[in-house]
Write a protein that holds these residues in place. Structure first.
Motif, PDB file in Angstrom:
ATOM      1  N   ALA A  24       0.832  -1.209   0.000  1.00 54.00           N
ATOM      2  CA  ALA A  24       0.000   0.000   0.000  1.00 54.00           C
ATOM      3  C   ALA A  24       0.866   1.258   0.000  1.00 54.00           C
ATOM      4  CB  ALA A  24      -0.945  -0.008   1.205  1.00 54.00           C
ATOM      5  N   HIS A  25       1.957   1.256   0.758  1.00 55.17           N
ATOM      6  CA  HIS A  25       2.867   2.404   0.797  1.00 55.17           C
ATOM      7  C   HIS A  25       3.523   2.618  -0.571  1.00 55.17           C
ATOM      8  CE1 HIS A  25       5.792   5.269   2.293  1.00 55.17           C
ATOM      9  NE2 HIS A  25       6.749   4.515   1.766  1.00 55.17           N
ATOM     10  N   ALA A  26       3.943   1.532  -1.201  1.00 56.68           N
ATOM     11  CA  ALA A  26       4.568   1.615  -2.518  1.00 56.68           C
ATOM     12  C   ALA A  26       3.588   2.159  -3.553  1.00 56.68           C
ATOM     13  CB  ALA A  26       5.090   0.244  -2.940  1.00 56.68           C
ATOM     14  N   GLU A  54       2.611  -5.743 -11.592  1.00 56.04           N
ATOM     15  CA  GLU A  54       2.618  -6.585 -10.389  1.00 56.04           C
ATOM     16  C   GLU A  54       1.571  -6.110  -9.383  1.00 56.04           C
ATOM     17  OE1 GLU A  54       6.115  -7.169 -12.611  1.00 56.04           O
ATOM     18  OE2 GLU A  54       5.735  -5.304 -11.530  1.00 56.04           O
ATOM     19  N   VAL A  55       1.370  -4.802  -9.302  1.00 50.82           N
ATOM     20  CA  VAL A  55       0.357  -4.257  -8.385  1.00 50.82           C
ATOM     21  C   VAL A  55      -1.028  -4.741  -8.786  1.00 50.82           C
ATOM     22  CG1 VAL A  55      -0.762  -2.153  -7.560  1.00 50.82           C
ATOM     23  CG2 VAL A  55       1.737  -2.247  -7.741  1.00 50.82           C
ATOM     24  N   ILE A  56      -1.346  -4.644 -10.063  1.00 47.39           N
ATOM     25  CA  ILE A  56      -2.673  -5.075 -10.534  1.00 47.39           C
ATOM     26  C   ILE A  56      -2.875  -6.563 -10.285  1.00 47.39           C
ATOM     27  CG2 ILE A  56      -4.083  -5.421 -12.609  1.00 47.39           C
ATOM     28  CD1 ILE A  56      -2.951  -2.695 -13.571  1.00 47.39           C
ATOM     29  N   GLN A  57      -1.856  -7.370 -10.541  1.00 44.61           N
ATOM     30  CA  GLN A  57      -1.974  -8.809 -10.286  1.00 44.61           C
ATOM     31  C   GLN A  57      -2.226  -9.071  -8.808  1.00 44.61           C
ATOM     32  OE1 GLN A  57       1.721 -10.215 -11.959  1.00 44.61           O
ATOM     33  NE2 GLN A  57       0.863 -10.421 -14.017  1.00 44.61           N
ATOM     34  N   GLY A  64      -9.490  -7.362  -4.932  1.00 45.59           N
ATOM     35  CA  GLY A  64      -9.759  -5.957  -5.185  1.00 45.59           C
ATOM     36  C   GLY A  64      -9.039  -4.978  -4.284  1.00 45.59           C
ATOM     37  N   SER A  65      -8.165  -5.448  -3.410  1.00 44.75           N
ATOM     38  CA  SER A  65      -7.397  -4.521  -2.566  1.00 44.75           C
ATOM     39  C   SER A  65      -5.959  -5.020  -2.448  1.00 44.75           C
ATOM     40  CB  SER A  65      -8.023  -4.403  -1.173  1.00 44.75           C
ATOM     41  OG  SER A  65      -7.736  -5.552  -0.405  1.00 44.75           O
ATOM     42  N   VAL A  66      -5.077  -4.119  -1.996  1.00 41.11           N
ATOM     43  CA  VAL A  66      -3.688  -4.550  -1.809  1.00 41.11           C
ATOM     44  C   VAL A  66      -3.520  -5.301  -0.499  1.00 41.11           C
ATOM     45  CG1 VAL A  66      -2.645  -2.784  -3.265  1.00 41.11           C
ATOM     46  CG2 VAL A  66      -2.990  -2.314  -0.844  1.00 41.11           C
ATOM     47  N   GLY A  67      -4.473  -5.144   0.386  1.00 45.59           N
ATOM     48  CA  GLY A  67      -4.438  -5.866   1.658  1.00 45.59           C
ATOM     49  C   GLY A  67      -3.182  -5.557   2.451  1.00 45.59           C
ATOM     50  N   THR A  68      -2.640  -6.571   3.075  1.00 44.83           N
ATOM     51  CA  THR A  68      -1.448  -6.398   3.918  1.00 44.83           C
ATOM     52  C   THR A  68      -0.185  -6.931   3.236  1.00 44.83           C
ATOM     53  OG1 THR A  68      -1.890  -8.505   5.010  1.00 44.83           O
ATOM     54  CG2 THR A  68      -2.799  -6.514   6.051  1.00 44.83           C
ATOM     55  N   SER A  69      -0.251  -7.097   1.922  1.00 50.06           N
ATOM     56  CA  SER A  69       0.897  -7.628   1.173  1.00 50.06           C
ATOM     57  C   SER A  69       2.119  -6.742   1.336  1.00 50.06           C
ATOM     58  CB  SER A  69       0.567  -7.712  -0.322  1.00 50.06           C
ATOM     59  OG  SER A  69      -0.513  -8.551  -0.560  1.00 50.06           O
ATOM     60  N   LEU A  70       3.270  -7.384   1.311  1.00 57.69           N
ATOM     61  CA  LEU A  70       4.532  -6.670   1.294  1.00 57.69           C
ATOM     62  C   LEU A  70       5.054  -6.628  -0.138  1.00 57.69           C
ATOM     63  CD1 LEU A  70       6.345  -8.187   4.421  1.00 57.69           C
ATOM     64  CD2 LEU A  70       5.020  -6.048   4.265  1.00 57.69           C
ATOM     65  N   ARG A  72       7.872  -7.419  -1.255  1.00 58.96           N
ATOM     66  CA  ARG A  72       8.618  -8.647  -1.549  1.00 58.96           C
ATOM     67  C   ARG A  72       7.729  -9.745  -2.142  1.00 58.96           C
ATOM     68  NH1 ARG A  72      13.379 -10.220   0.443  1.00 58.96           N
ATOM     69  NH2 ARG A  72      13.347  -8.768   2.191  1.00 58.96           N
ATOM     70  N   SER A  73       6.490  -9.812  -1.695  1.00 57.80           N
ATOM     71  CA  SER A  73       5.609 -10.904  -2.128  1.00 57.80           C
ATOM     72  C   SER A  73       5.034 -10.705  -3.530  1.00 57.80           C
ATOM     73  CB  SER A  73       4.468 -11.085  -1.127  1.00 57.80           C
ATOM     74  OG  SER A  73       3.596  -9.973  -1.165  1.00 57.80           O
ATOM     75  N   VAL A  74       5.164  -9.497  -4.091  1.00 59.54           N
ATOM     76  CA  VAL A  74       4.564  -9.259  -5.408  1.00 59.54           C
ATOM     77  C   VAL A  74       5.562  -8.769  -6.457  1.00 59.54           C
ATOM     78  CG1 VAL A  74       2.289  -8.791  -4.420  1.00 59.54           C
ATOM     79  CG2 VAL A  74       3.826  -6.898  -4.891  1.00 59.54           C
ATOM     80  N   MET A  75       6.750  -8.359  -6.039  1.00 59.44           N
ATOM     81  CA  MET A  75       7.717  -7.771  -6.972  1.00 59.44           C
ATOM     82  C   MET A  75       8.226  -8.792  -7.985  1.00 59.44           C
ATOM     83  SD  MET A  75      11.133  -7.561  -4.630  1.00 59.44           S
ATOM     84  CE  MET A  75      12.105  -9.040  -4.308  1.00 59.44           C
ATOM     85  N   ASP A  76       8.757  -8.287  -9.093  1.00 57.48           N
ATOM     86  CA  ASP A  76       9.472  -9.113 -10.058  1.00 57.48           C
ATOM     87  C   ASP A  76      10.883  -9.257  -9.508  1.00 57.48           C
ATOM     88  OD1 ASP A  76      10.911 -10.198 -12.157  1.00 57.48           O
ATOM     89  OD2 ASP A  76      10.338  -8.669 -13.620  1.00 57.48           O
ATOM     90  N   ASP A  77      11.244 -10.470  -9.087  1.00 57.43           N
ATOM     91  CA  ASP A  77      12.555 -10.652  -8.457  1.00 57.43           C
ATOM     92  C   ASP A  77      13.662 -11.008  -9.450  1.00 57.43           C
ATOM     93  OD1 ASP A  77      11.769 -13.215  -9.009  1.00 57.43           O
ATOM     94  OD2 ASP A  77      11.975 -13.962  -6.969  1.00 57.43           O
ATOM     95  N   ALA A  78      13.335 -10.955 -10.743  1.00 59.53           N
ATOM     96  CA  ALA A  78      14.355 -11.199 -11.770  1.00 59.53           C
ATOM     97  C   ALA A  78      14.159 -10.212 -12.926  1.00 59.53           C
ATOM     98  CB  ALA A  78      14.275 -12.640 -12.267  1.00 59.53           C
ATOM     99  N   PRO A  79      14.263  -8.912 -12.619  1.00 57.44           N
ATOM    100  CA  PRO A  79      14.012  -7.929 -13.686  1.00 57.44           C
ATOM    101  C   PRO A  79      15.144  -7.898 -14.703  1.00 57.44           C
ATOM    102  CG  PRO A  79      14.810  -6.808 -11.744  1.00 57.44           C
ATOM    103  CD  PRO A  79      14.617  -8.260 -11.358  1.00 57.44           C
TER     104      PRO A  79
END
Length: 151
Positions: A24-26, A54-57, A64-70, A72-79
């Motif tokens: 949510a902060h990001a 990644e945010v939309i996914q 329908g919400s970002v919830g409490t995700s961090l 790290r859990s949604v980022m592309d870790d191999a850009p």
């Protein structure tokens, strides 16, 4: 033309996020700054990218919400990454191949900037426009052949 040419024109403003920050902060940062990506940094190293894709996914997965995700859990870790010396044509091929809209630029481990597909497209179009103007000027100033009658 190289990535360094884009960075020279674009400037070096960078926005980063920690992998342990709430998503949510990001998302707030992305909205406030009107940017489509954040570089995920940990202990001074690039470890991922967070884009609106990644945010939309994550929002869809969370109903329908970002919830409490961090992050790290949604980022592309191999850009995809490139260097300042990478040729623009190579960057374009890499971005098209992975459907990537943003690419961090690294000089060794040092983050130099982020270029977008828009930056690459604009550079190519500007370069083609310049070349086109030069060719038209050359044709307009074409010397007459010896002995030819001017029309």
């Amino acid at each position: 033309m190289k990535v360094s040419d884009i960075l020279r024109v674009k400037g070096s403003t960078l926005f980063t996020v920690s992998p342990d920050q709430p998503l949510a902060h990001a998302v707030e940062t992305m909205a406030e700054r009107d940017i489509g990506s954040l570089v995920v940094m940990e202990f001074g190293d690039l470890i991922g990218m967070l884009t609106f894709r990644e945010v939309i996914q994550a929002v869809v997965r969370n109903g329908g919400s970002v919830g409490t995700s961090l992050v790290r859990s949604v980022m592309d870790d191999a850009p995809l990454t490139c260097t300042p010396e990478t040729e623009i044509d190579e960057v374009r091929r890499m971005m098209l191949g992975r459907h990537a809209r943003y690419m961090p630029v690294l000089n060794g481990k040092q983050l130099m900037g982020v270029i977008s597909f828009y930056d690459v497209a604009k550079t190519v179009v500007d370069s083609q426009d310049f070349e086109n103007r030069m060719l038209k000027a050359y044709i307009r100033d074409w010397p007459a052949e010896d002995g030819a009658q001017p029309s």
